[in-house]
Structure formats: structure tokens, C-alpha cells
Design an enzyme around this catalytic site. Structure first.
Site, short mmCIF file in Angstrom:
data_model
loop_
_atom_site.label_atom_id
_atom_site.label_comp_id
_atom_site.label_asym_id
_atom_site.label_seq_id
_atom_site.Cartn_x
_atom_site.Cartn_y
_atom_site.Cartn_z
CB SER A 155 70.64 -33.95 73.70
OG SER A 155 69.84 -33.86 72.48
NE ARG A 172 63.53 -34.64 66.26
CZ ARG A 172 63.62 -35.41 64.96
NH1 ARG A 172 64.31 -34.74 63.92
NH2 ARG A 172 63.08 -36.46 64.79
CB VAL A 199 70.72 -26.46 67.07
CG1 VAL A 199 71.92 -25.32 67.03
CG2 VAL A 199 69.79 -26.14 68.27
CD GLU A 200 68.60 -30.97 69.62
OE1 GLU A 200 67.43 -31.84 69.65
OE2 GLU A 200 69.29 -31.12 70.83
N GLY A 201 68.09 -29.91 63.16
CA GLY A 201 66.87 -29.90 62.44
C GLY A 201 66.58 -28.38 62.38
#
Ligand SMILES: Cc1cc2nc3c(=O)[nH]c(=O)nc-3n(C[C@H](O)[C@H](O)[C@H](O)COP(=O)(O)OP(=O)(O)OC[C@H]3O[C@@H](n4cnc5c(N)ncnc54)[C@H](O)[C@@H]3O)c2cc1C
Length: 807
Positions: free
Chosen positions: A210, A378, A500-502
Site C-alpha cells: 500500500s 486506500r 488508519v489511512e485517514g
């Protein structure tokens, strides 16, 4: 006669506004003719004259460029220049990152269905399929989630070796560097299968594929960096991590306090330009064992060694973790899920400038690099993990609800449980559809930042709902952790995916609509750019052009919204006939309403909308569920319109469109400027708010699909690791479910004959009595006993002697 003419003209005007792009002059001419017609048909002369004066005024104000610019556009421009909030470079980078695609169609109120339906179906190449059938299955067979999370608190060494040596860290790396070069869809399928067996293993595989060093190197690395790192990453010789977050910078990652000061250094016996790095990071996945650290920091050049600028901005570099000054290796404990995650620090770490990803020219461009590439991973990792959790929940909960009996009935037959089962089934179908559509867009080269944010946020939230429901249906069976619990760890791990990831709240309330409006709106960015120009004449010229197009666009959307709202979307076109046509029309209707409402909100709240997170969060919901509905319809088409899947399609579409309606209604009910809200209501819901969520009959149909083997059920859960071994963690459920179904007619036969088991005797003895009494055959008796045993195995939980934690 007059009223009929008024009605005909009203609908005629609406229809033309909604479907044509006539110039302002033609419009004014048409309105004048209409006014004369109305007077001719008996309209009161005074009203007719007032209408005529209004049309003439509009002509005077808008029909002559110079008058319009000075009287209309110029005051608006002055106002906008005053209220336009300043946009930081980090915000600008975030807004401009990636591309727009189907999100723009939905946002602009008039979706072109060709764009959706002509997107190629997500499919695997034979090589990708072979990898899933081979190494991925083999890896899954090696995974024992209880051992990983509870006993070892890590993946076993042989699993680490297998992952590193079979290319699991190299799915996105091109073949020319030794990687697998998989499509985004294949990447998603691999994550799904692993996640259905072990979340910890899936996260371990996810991260290097990722947003990590490989992704950044491929997009921005120098040839030297790519040649050095990519083959080593592909071969598993390097374990990467990426460190952005620190104690003071979480969601607001652009504010990282970690520094890199440009300085003269001596490196490998040479005088060079370098960076002195100081940082403190936390929560870094794979950090504790990483051999190469992708590091984000803020670069400064106080001695002007590179030029005039002192504050250079966020920068990304690759640093070997065994470099002097780096402290690495400690671990966090993320909710008992044993993937490796931890803090790291660096004190006065001196690195050469060419360790910056992309070299010197990329210094200060780190934020843009991150947000741009984040929009890819994402859309794959966490959405796939969520879909995997959904499929696993469908499979296990459906089976469990069939084999688990209370009150002498399979619990899956109780209406209360059906509600949970239907949510599990419907949301899973929708999640998987969204993964397919999103990865297919990525495979076409799109980087749809808004849609990947939607996929991440709305799929992880759906997973939360689905797993909660699955836990409820399993009761204590899901709660007691142990080697035979296949659900509890997924339940435990959900906040990780949410954060996570925003983080989800931020993604919903700030990013989706904020970025969506800026990127997808056809005129907003042009207007803002024009308003920011220093030369006022140039600004006015460009602003006026954008504003006029904008007004036409808003009016067309409002007209479409009203026309579709009044007609139940009958006037909207659908690219397909049959049972799903209505959903295409409803998407068109709500898309027009959302677009018109968004314009009113932007026009009246302007920059303040950024702080009105509850309003922009609801816009995000509307946009997201329109996307999710589109994904469901696309999946149904791509899979060849399997009629047996229709209950899932209906449930998902009805659920999602209901969420859209509620979101738009919520905006109207809470919009701070009430007259504007009234206008929104007239546009979006001219006949009121009537849409209902899926009803009980549909709920029953979807729930039944989960507790009954069928091709549709297999399609729903396809892609998870599912061994048929009756001693396997989940294989035992399939075995017990099959036997349960097989013995149901025999049990019914016994009940009808008045033979009902009571615990006065053992089950085996009671069966023997039934055989003796010739109520059932010996074979039937054996089947009943086998089913009893299989069900017992499937419903039992683990217990531990003595100190559980010392095991
Ligand atoms: C297990 C795990 C693994 C991780 N892996 C990595 C990694 O490999 N590399 C890395 O760099 N980082 C990693 N992270 C960090 C992760 O990206 C951050 O945790 C995340 O960005 C949120 O930051 P925070 O936890 O400090 O929460 P905060 O930023 O403190 O946020 C707390 C809450 O406030 C909300 N919030 C904040 N600002 C707003 C706003 N403006 N509007 C509305 N809501 C808002 C958030 O949505 C959240 O709900 C990981 C984190 C965890 C827990």
C-alpha cells in the site's frame, strides 16, 4: 384553460432546463413568448406586465456583458475575495491529488451511465488466479490466528519466510524489478483471502503493497533508487515501513514537527550536501522489524545551501534502519492483534541528500506525493479487508444460524435474527461490489481520491455493522476467544481499520465532500482560481465566464431535481430495462438534488462550510451511498444479471438509496439558513420524503440466502479461504450445516410421529428407541447422530485450565 397552460408551460420549462443547454437569450425569448401566451389565455394583465418587466430586467442585467460584469459579477467577486478562506499548500495538495471519475458524474447531477457500464469488469489474469489458488491458499493453510495473536504474538518464522520469499511484499512492484506486477483487483483478492484467515497476516502483507516505500519509489524514485531498492523489496530482502504519524501529528499529518535540516556532511569519505534528521514517530506498522524506513519530515534550509527558500516543506526519504542515531524495535499492542507496529525515533541522523525519494528535486514535494499515492492503496487494502470480513461473516454466521437451535428452531428462522442476517448479506454484497468497481477504476489508471476515501470510510463502517451483527448472532460463541473462535479477533480489530489511512470521522466530515466539491464541481475551482488572481480585470473576466456557466449548471440541476422529484424519477433515463432500472433513475434523481443542494450550500455558506462538518458529512454520506449503489448495479451487470442475486441487489440498493435520502433530508433539516433550506426542500423533495428502507419480506429473502446453500450464496462468499475439512476452524461449520439440513426432514418426521427428545435420556438412547419403534431407519439414525456430533463441535467454545495467559 389558463391553469392547464400554466401547468404545461411549467413542465415544459422544467423539461427544457433539465435536458437542454439553451443560451440565456433564447431563454429570455421563450419566457417572453410564454408570458404573451399566458396573457392571451386570460392571465391578469397586471401580473403579466410584472412578469414582462422582470424578464426585461433580467435581460438588461444579464444579457449585456459589460452591464452584467459590473452589476452582477463584480460585486460577487468582491464578496468572494473577502470571504475566501486562505488555502494552505497542504490543503491545496490534498485537494488537487488524484483524478476524478465516476465521482464527478454523481456530483454534477447528470451521470453518464456509459462511463460506469463501459468500465471493464474486474477480473483476474490466469497468472493472478494461479497465485490465489497456489501460494495464497498455501499461506492461508499455514495461518493459525490464535497461535499468531495469543501464543506467539507474531507470525511464526516459517510464515514470515513464506511471505517474504513468495512475493507477497511485491504485488505492486513491476516484473522488471522482480515483482508480481498484479492488478489492483488481484491485489485486493489476495488481501481478501488472507484476511479471511488472519487479520494480522493480512495487515502484514497489506502495508508494503500500500502506501510504502515501493509505491513512492515507483512513482517518484530516481533510477538509482529504483534499481537499488525495488529488486530487494520484491525478493523480501528488505522489509519496508512508512513513518508519517507522530505523537503531535495524527490526522493533521501535514503538521509533523519532525525536521530535516539541509547541511554540509561528510559521507563515505566525500563532502556532500545532506540532511540532519530528528524525528519521533509512533504507530508505524512493520516499524519494529523494518530494514528500510520511509520517513516523512519537514525540510528546512536555514543556511540557504539549496537556494533562497528556508522552509522547504514536507519531504520523504528512505533510511536504512540500522543507521546510527535511529532507535527502532519497540512494539505497540494494537488491540491484541499481533501485527508488528511500534514507535521509532531518530536523533541527529545524518543522511545524504540523494536519499530523498526522487532526489533533490523532490524536496518539499512529500505531501503531494503522499496524498496522491495514498489515494491508490486506500482504495484497495482496507476495503478488501472489510469485504473479506463481510464474506467471512456471511459464511460463518449463515451456517451458524442454521445449525444453532434454540426453542427447537434454527435461530436463523427468527425474524429478529433475520434482520441481522440480511444486513450482513446485503452490506457484504455492496462491499464486494465497491471493491470490484474501485479496483477496476484503479486498473484503468484512475486515481480517484474521493472514491477511494469513500471506499475506505464506508466499507470499514459497513464492516463494523456486519461484524457487530455477526457477533450478536453468534452470542457467546463469538465472545469466548480461543483456537476455535473465528470471529472475535476480527471484532477486536475493527477500530484499527476505522482509524488508519485517514480516520473515519475526519474522512467523512472533512475530506469526502470538501475534496469532492473542489475536484468534481465543474466551475468552483475555476471561480476560486479566478478570485485569487491579483489582476482584478483578468479576475473579473474569468470569474464572470465561470459564474455564468455555474448559474446555468445550478438551474439545470435544480430543474432536473424538481422534475424527477415530482415524477418519481420517471423522466430520468435508465441504461437498462428490468428490475434494476428504477435504481438507475433514483440515482439520477438524487444526484441532481445533491448537486443543486451542494451549490446552494457552497453559495450561501462559502468557506464556512468547511467548519460545518455535520453538513459536509451528510453530503459525504449522500455521495458515498450513490457511489455504493452504482457499484451494486455495475456488479449485477458484470455478473450477467444473475436473477438469484436480485434479493441482495434490491436490499443493497434500497438500503443505500434510503441513506442518500436521509442524508439530504438531514442537510435540509439542519441547514443554518432556513430560507435556503426551504428552497433545498422544494428542489429535492417537492412531494415530501417517502423512501423506505428494505422491508421485512426482502429482509427474509436475503436472510434465507445465508442459511441455505446455493450458487448465489457461493457467489456472495467467493474469495475467502474456505477449506471443506470438517476439522477445520470454519470447515466444521459447513460440515455441520450440511448435516443439519440433511436431518431436518427426519427430525420433522419424528416430531410428526410424536417422537420428541427430552433430556430424561441420552440423545443416542432416544435415537435407538426411535429405530426400535421403526420410526426411522438405521441409516437415518446414524445421520442424526453424526449431525448431533458435528453441531456440537461447531457450537463449542474453548476453555482453559489454570492461567489462560501463560498458554
Ligand atoms: C494500528 C495502527 C497502525 C498504523 N500504521 C501507521 C503507519 O504504518 N504509518 C503511519 O505513518 N501511521 C500509521 N498509523 C497512524 C494513523 O494513520 C493515525 O492513527 C491516524 O492518522 C489518526 O491519528 P491519531 O490516532 O493521532 O488520531 P487523532 O488525529 O488524534 O484523531 C482522533 C479523532 O479525531 C478525529 N478528527 C481529527 N481531526 C478531525 C477533524 N478536523 N474533523 C473531524 N474529526 C477529526 C479523527 O477522525 C479521530 O476520530 C497507524 C495507526 C494505528 C493505530
Amino acid at each position: 384553460m389558463l391553469w392547464m397552460l400554466i401547468l404545461a408551460l411549467f413542465f415544459g420549462v422544467l423539461f427544457l432546463l433539465a435536458n437542454t443547454k439553451l443560451s440565456l437569450h433564447i431563454w429570455l425569448a421563450l419566457l417572453t413568448i410564454s408570458d404573451f401566451l399566458l396573457i392571451g389565455a386570460g392571465l391578469n394583465m397586471t401580473i403579466g406586465s410584472i412578469l414582462f418587466v422582470l424578464i426585461a430586467l433580467a435581460f438588461l442585467l444579464l444579457g449585456f456583458d459589460e452591464i452584467r460584469k459590473s452589476r452582477v459579477s463584480s460585486p460577487i467577486l468582491t464578496y468572494i475575495r473577502k470571504v475566501l478562506p486562505p488555502m494552505s499548500q497542504t490543503e491545496r495538495d490534498a485537494v488537487e491529488a488524484g483524478t476524478v471519475w465516476w465521482d464527478a458524474e454523481l456530483f454534477q447531477g447528470n451521470p453518464d451511465w456509459d462511463i460506469l457500464l463501459k468500465t471493464p469488469k474486474a477480473q483476474l489474469s490466469s497468472e493472478e488466479q494461479a497465485f490465489l489458488d497456489g501460494p495464497v491458499n498455501e499461506l492461508c493453510a499455514m495461518l493459525n490466528d490464535w497461535q499468531i495473536n495469543h501464543e506467539l504474538r507474531d507470525l511464526p518464522p516459517e510464515v514470515w519466510h513464506y511471505i517474504r520469499s513468495h512475493g507477497f511484499f511485491a504485488m505492486i512492484i513491476p516484473k522488471s524489478y522482480g515483482g508480481l506486477e498484479f492488478s489492483a483487483y488481484a491485489h485486493a483478492c489476495v488481501i481478501q483471502k488472507i484476511a479471511s484467515r488472519s487479520g494480522a497476516a493480512a495487515v502484514t502483507v497489506m502495508v508494503p503493497n500500500s502506501l510504502g516505500p515501493a509505491e513512492l519509489l515507483m512513482a517518484y524514485g530516481t533510477e538509482e533508487q529504483k534499481n537499488h531498492y525495488l529488486p530487494r523489496l520484491a525478493a523480501g530482502d528488505e522489509v519496508p515501513c512508512f513513518a508519517l504519524t507522530g505523537p503531535d501529528a495524527g490526522s493533521d499529518a501535514g503538521s509533523i514537527p519532525d525536521t530535516g535540516i539541509v547541511c554540509n556532511i561528510e559521507f563515505e569519505g566525500e563532502q556532500r550536501l545532506g540532511l540532519r534528521l530528528n524525528w519521533e514517530k509512533r504507530y508505524i506498522t512493520l516499524g519494529p522489524i523494518a530494514t528500510v524506513l520511509g520517513l516523512a519530515f519537514h525540510a528546512y534550509d536555514p543556511d540557504h545551501l539549496l537556494g533562497d527558500q528556508e522552509d522547504l516543506g514536507i519531504t520523504c526519504a528512505l533510511v536504512p534502519t540500522d543507521f546510527p542515531g535511529i532507535e527502532i524495535g519497540a512494539r505497540h499492542d494494537p488491540l491484541n492483534i499481533a501485527f508488528l507496529n511500534g514507535p521509532n525515533r531518530g536523533v541527529d541522523v545524518i543522511i545524504p541528500l540523494d536519499w530523498v525519494i526522487g532526489g533533490e528535486k523532490m524536496i518539499g514535494k512529500g505531501w503531494r506525493m503522499l496524498v496522491e499515492r495514498l489515494s491508490i492503496g486506500r482504495g484497495i487494502s482496507l476495503p478488501s479487508l472489510s469485504a473479506a470480513a463481510g464474506k467471512m461473516a456471511c459464511d460463518t454466521t449463515g451456517a451458524y444460524a442454521r445449525l444453532r437451535k434454540q426453542f427447537r428452531t434454527s435461530i436463523g428462522n427468527f425474524e429478529g435474527v433475520e434482520e441481522a442476517l440480511a444486513r450482513i448479506g446485503g452490506l457484504t454484497y455492496m462491499m464486494d461490489a465497491t471493491v470490484r468497481l474501485t479496483t477496476s477504476a484503479l486498473d484503468q489508471g484512475e486515481k480517484p481520491a474521493v472514491l477511494t476515501a469513500i471506499a475506505k470510510r464506508y466499507l470499514t463502517e459497513s464492516m463494523r455493522v456486519v461484524i457487530n451483527d455477526a457477533m450478536d448472532v453468534h452470542g457467546g460463541r463469538g465472545i469466548c476467544l480461543g483456537p476455535s473462535n473465528y470471529l472475535g479477533r476480527t471484532y477486536q480489530s475493527i477500530p484499527v481499520a476505522i482509524t488508519v489511512e485517514g480516520a473515519n470521522i475526519l474522512t467523512r466530515s472533512m475530506m469526502v465532500f470538501g475534496q469532492g466539491a473542489m475536484r468534481c464541481h465543474p466551475y468552483l475551482q475555476q471561480e476560486i482560481e479566478a478570485a485569487s488572481l491579483e489582476d482584478r480585470d483578468e479576475a473579473l473576466l474569468r470569474f464572470d465566464a465561470a459564474l455564468m456557466s455555474h448559474v446555468g449548471y445550478t438551474i439545470a440541476n435544480a430543474a432536473r431535481a424538481v422534475l424527477y422529484g415530482l415524477s418519481g424519477a420517471l423522466f430520468a433515463s435508465s441504461p437498462v430495462a428490468g428490475p434494476t432500472a428504477t435504481y438507475y433513475r433514483q440515482i439520477a434523481r438524487y444526484s441532481a438534488a445533491m448537486a443543486a443542494m451542494a451549490d446552494l450550500a457552497l453559495l450561501t455558506l462559502g468557506g464556512a462550510l468547511k467548519r460545518k462538518e455535520s453538513i459536509s458529512g451528510r453530503f459525504a454520506d449522500a455521495m458515498a451511498y450513490l457511489y455504493l449503489t452504482s457499484a451494486v448495479l455495475k456488479r449485477y451487470e458484470d455478473e450477467g444479471r444473475c436473477r438469484a442475486d436480485l434479493p441482495l441487489v434490491h436490499w443493497s440498493c434500497q438500503f443505500a438509496l434510503y441513506q442518500v435520502q436521509q442524508a439530504l433530508d438531514g442537510i435540509i433539516r439542519n441547514f443554518p439558513l432556513r430560507p435556503v433550506a426551504w428552497k433545498m426542500r422544494a428542489w429535492a423533495f417537492p412531494l415530501g420524503v417517502h423512501r423506505k428502507p428494505p422491508g421485512d419480506r426482502l429482509t427474509h429473502q436475503v436472510a434465507s440466502m445465508l442459511i441455505e446453500p446455493s450458487a448465489a450464496r457461493e457467489r456472495l462468499v467467493d474469495g475467502i479461504y474456505n477449506p471443506e475439512d470438517k476439522d477445520d476452524l470454519t470447515g466444521c461449520l459447513h460440515h455441520a450445516m450440511a448435516l443439519t439440513i440433511q436431518v431436518e426432514p427426519i427430525e420433522k418426521q419424528l416430531r410428526t410421529a410424536g417422537f420428541i427428545y427430552t433430556p430424561e435420556t441420552t440423545y443416542a438412547a432416544w435415537i435407538e428407541t426411535a429405530v426400535t419403534a421403526e420410526k426411522i431407519s438405521r441409516e437415518e439414525a446414524d445421520l442424526l447422530l453424526a449431525a448431533k456430533e458435528a453441531v456440537r463441535k461447531a457450537i463449542m467454545v474453548d476453555d482453559f485450565a489454570g492461567d489462560l495467559w501463560s498458554k
